[in-house]
Design an enzyme around this catalytic site. Structure first.
Site, PDB file in Angstrom:
ATOM      1  CG  HIS A 134      34.726  71.782-103.947  1.00  0.00           C
ATOM      2  ND1 HIS A 134      35.557  71.061-105.007  1.00  0.00           N
ATOM      3  CD2 HIS A 134      34.580  71.148-102.676  1.00  0.00           C
ATOM      4  CE1 HIS A 134      35.955  69.579-103.884  1.00  0.00           C
ATOM      5  NE2 HIS A 134      36.079  69.794-103.031  1.00  0.00           N
ATOM      6  CD  GLU A 135      32.247  71.735 -99.477  1.00  0.00           C
ATOM      7  OE1 GLU A 135      31.497  70.954 -98.851  1.00  0.00           O
ATOM      8  OE2 GLU A 135      33.354  72.300 -99.811  1.00  0.00           O
ATOM      9  CG  HIS A 138      32.025  67.363-101.362  1.00  0.00           C
ATOM     10  ND1 HIS A 138      32.654  66.562-101.484  1.00  0.00           N
ATOM     11  CD2 HIS A 138      32.205  68.330-101.204  1.00  0.00           C
ATOM     12  CE1 HIS A 138      33.827  66.867-101.558  1.00  0.00           C
ATOM     13  NE2 HIS A 138      33.922  67.749-101.502  1.00  0.00           N
ATOM     14  CD  GLU A 199      37.684  67.267-100.832  1.00  0.00           C
ATOM     15  OE1 GLU A 199      38.038  68.779-101.301  1.00  0.00           O
ATOM     16  OE2 GLU A 199      36.767  67.255-101.010  1.00  0.00           O
ATOM     17  CG  ASP A 203      38.007  69.825-106.777  1.00  0.00           C
ATOM     18  OD1 ASP A 203      38.076  70.365-106.369  1.00  0.00           O
ATOM     19  OD2 ASP A 203      39.557  69.746-106.507  1.00  0.00           O
TER      20      ASP A 203
END
Length: 484
Positions: A134-135, A138, A199, A203
């Site tokens: 997930h990070e 980003h 977000e 995901d």
């Protein structure tokens, strides 16, 4: 393994951090390329410069875990994910912060931080990997830069305030959110909506990366769902829920996407559980009684792989409390069954050195290095064992080469400065100490130490030329940092 004191935590660093904001973008091949939309605000080159500057500040202000074994594990896991990620434009670096709060964040230049508390909450390697994936999303989708671009279009007058509050939200979510709301209401609401969109994108892309990397795709919604359920009515939720909101719609969406991938039965990862046990034993802030109690409770429902890790963790507690018979009783069978395991070699070396069996420790490490000559953990352990044995001269060549290969690892510089100080080589000691300061962004102090080193050595010598060249490099780095 040797351990160094960590700098105290400081929430103000958040004001200078890039935040792991949420995301919109392409799921590999079927969505449009929009990750570069922020190029007019922040180039990749500028992101790397910001990331380097922020990383130095983090080393100075936050309790970064420098344990070589844990660093090796988290880097290996992170790069396994990056190898299967889409739109990778920057190098990636993964590190851990000693903090029992459940959190992870990413910032400019491919830097991803994992709180040690995340290991205590994640029940499997796939769950930990889901947070990291997930990070990574980003970063690859450049969410911070794109948020800056979005706000620049909407409200240029408040952009600086919003950037500061976005960054502050990572280290101190309550303060960061309050700072966002302190700007204009319209800008604040726009920022929150953009965050939720990000977000969902992180995901979506993270789940795809997770599955492609051989992990269980369902681990992400399972982890997030458990987190949301546990803290649904909490008066003080963990930082991750403040910077990564988990509304039911997001969990449902991630579950639906994960279910598009085949279900995968994963065997327990021994390396994950060994890292987790090491954190409980040494980085969870537990006293020996509490740590041993944790291991005993976990043992009741553990399978064979996890039991091995739990016994390893208990052995660490016994080593750290000088209970050598108990440590040997647990560690010796583990090492005999898996003599090449670096977790076991590292701890057996600790035990040797505690008992002043220096030659035994050195032989153990030299044997291990024959099979893995370039391994960072083993190289540092050997240098440490040589120093404990009083063989400083023998440790210096190892550390000189190590710091050349790994200039961003403060462990090597710390040990090299200690060795040079013991040997009375004042100029070399000052130079090594200067590199530690430079890693923390203390440019002026680092430059002054190099100036002292240059003044000590012979005029026009090779050492003086080398020190003077490094002074020039540090001055340039200081100037670039001031211009950010």
């Amino acid at each position: 393994m040797f351990r160094f004191a960590k700098a105290p935590a400081c929430l103000l660093i958040g004001a200078l951090l890039g935040t792991s904001l949420p995301s919109p973008a392409n799921e590999f091949n079927d969505l449009p390329e929009i990750g570069t939309a922020a190029a007019s605000t922040l180039s990749i080159e500028k992101e790397l410069q910001y990331g380097d500057a922020y990383m130095r500040m983090i080393r100075a202000k936050m309790p970064v875990i420098t344990d070589p074994l844990l660093s090796e594990y988290i880097q290996d896991l992170g790069h396994r994910l990056v190898a299967n990620a889409s739109d990778v434009r920057t190098p990636f670096s993964f590190f851990m912060i000693q903090n029992r709060a459940i959190n992870a964040f990413a910032f400019f230049g491919g830097h991803v931080a994992i709180h040690s508390g995340l290991f205590l909450y994640a029940r499997s390697e796939s769950e930990l990997a889901s947070v990291m994936a997930h990070e990574i999303a980003h970063v690859t989708q450049r969410h911070l830069a794109r948020s800056m671009e979005d706000q620049a279009k909407k409200s240029p007058a408040t952009l600086a305030a919003l950037i500061g509050s976005m960054m502050l939200a990572i280290a101190s979510p309550e303060a960061g959110m309050a700072a966002i709301h302190a700007t204009t209401a319209a800008s604040a609401q726009g920022q929150i909506n953009y965050t939720r969109s990000n977000e969902q994108e992180a995901d979506r892309i993270g789940i795809a990366t997770l599955a492609k990397s051989g992990f269980e795709a369902q681990a992400m919604p399972r982890f997030f769902g458990r987190l949301a359920d546990q803290y649904r009515y909490a008066s003080k939720p963990p930082p991750m829920l403040l910077t990564h909101p988990l509304p039911e719609s997001r969990i449902t969406d991630s579950r639906s996407r994960a279910n598009q991938y085949p279900s995968r039965q994963m065997s327990e990862s021994e390396r994950y559980h060994l890292a987790r046990a090491r954190i409980v034993a040494r980085y969870a802030g537990l006293d020996s009684k509490a740590a041993l109690g944790w291991f005993d409770r976990e043992m009741k429902s553990a399978d064979a792989v996890v039991r091995t890790a739990l016994n390893y963790g208990k052995a660490l507690v016994y080593i750290d409390n000088d209970n050598y018979p108990q440590a040997h009783a647990l560690l010796d069978p583990l090492l005999a069954s898996d003599p090449g395991n670096r977790f076991f070699i590292d701890s057996a070396t600790d035990l040797d050195l505690k008992q002043k069996q220096y030659d035994k420790a050195i032989r153990r490490l030299e044997t291990a290095l024959k099979a893995n000559p370039d391994n960072k953990v083993l190289r540092l352990n050997l240098a440490h064992a040589l120093q404990e044995a009083g063989r400083m001269n023998d440790s210096v060549p190892i550390l000189t080469r190590y710091t050349y290969d790994n200039p961003d690892d403060s462990n090597g510089w710390h040990m090299l400065s200690q060795a040079q100080a013991t040997l009375g080589r004042r100029d070399a000691e000052l130079a090594a100490r200067a590199e530690v300061l430079a890693l923390r962004g203390s440019w002026e102090e680092a430059i002054q130490l190099y100036i002292q080193a240059s003044q000590i050595v012979d005029v026009d010598s090779l050492d003086q030329a080398r020190y003077d060249a490094r002074i020039d490099q540090l001055r340039l780095a200081r100037q670039r940092a001031a211009e950010l």
